[in-house]
Write a protein that holds these residues in place. Structure first.
Motif: not given
Length: 208
Positions: A109-119, A127-140
């Protein structure tokens, strides 16, 4: 907390009740400005020693921001952890949330703040895992593997047009499932540092 019975309460009970009442946000408002610096130091010392440095910080901030004031500043409270906590069997037994003050999902959640509003970030179980998604098909996907490394897993999709051989930032290495933070990155590095590392890794992988 139930108020202690004055006939049977111990000093610890009374101190706990005092701390509970004086740690309230509503209590600090208006009162902090009326305290002298010596009085404030005495109060914040009790709050800090009782495990509430957060409340002590509020008192200091309200006291220093009050107008008019002759206060020249107070040091931020520093809680001395003292001996490591152990249970009656001698096992290390820290209070939940004190050994690891943030989770993997907090890093995401702290990373998506840095990545921008599209994330965006989604927490996994506990809370031991997380998924980061953005303007792509692939996520992290963020997780800690069996070696204790913070890993960032992803799948490439042709439509995303990510670089085949990204130039990874210092402290980030690739492996078969994605990339991971090397050089023994750990929770002791702090939330901001880990979030910045994850952000740099994601930007390198996506080429954006």
């Amino acid at each position: 907390m139930k108020k202690p019975d004055r006939q049977t309460s111990t000093l610890a009970d009374i101190v706990d009740q005092f701390v509970e009442e004086w740690a309230r946000n509503a209590t600090t408002s208006g009162l902090a400005a009326t305290l002298g610096c010596t009085e404030l130091d005495a109060l914040t010392a009790i709050l800090t020693a009782s495990g509430r440095p957060d409340a002590a910080t509020l008192w200091i901030e309200d006291h220093q921001h009050a107008e008019p004031t002759d206060c020249h500043g107070h040091a931020a409270p520093c809680l001395d952890p003292g001996p490591l906590p152990h249970d009656e069997h001698g096992r290390y037994s820290p209070i939940p949330g004190t050994e690891y003050p943030f989770s993997i999902s907090d890093v995401a959640r702290a990373a998506v703040v840095l990545l921008g509003p599209d994330w965006h970030a989604e927490s996994g179980s506990f809370g031991v895992t997380a998924i980061i998604t953005g303007p792509y098909i692939g996520g992290f996907g963020l997780l800690v593997d069996g070696d204790g490394d913070l890993c960032i897993e992803f799948t490439r999709y042709e439509e995303d047009d990510w670089p085949e051989s990204p130039e990874l930032p210092d402290g980030v290495e690739s492996y078969f499932g994605g990339v991971f933070l090397s050089e023994a990155a750990s929770a002791s590095d702090g939330l901001d540092f880990l979030a910045a590392q994850v952000t740099a890794a994601v930007r390198a992988v996506t080429g954006r």
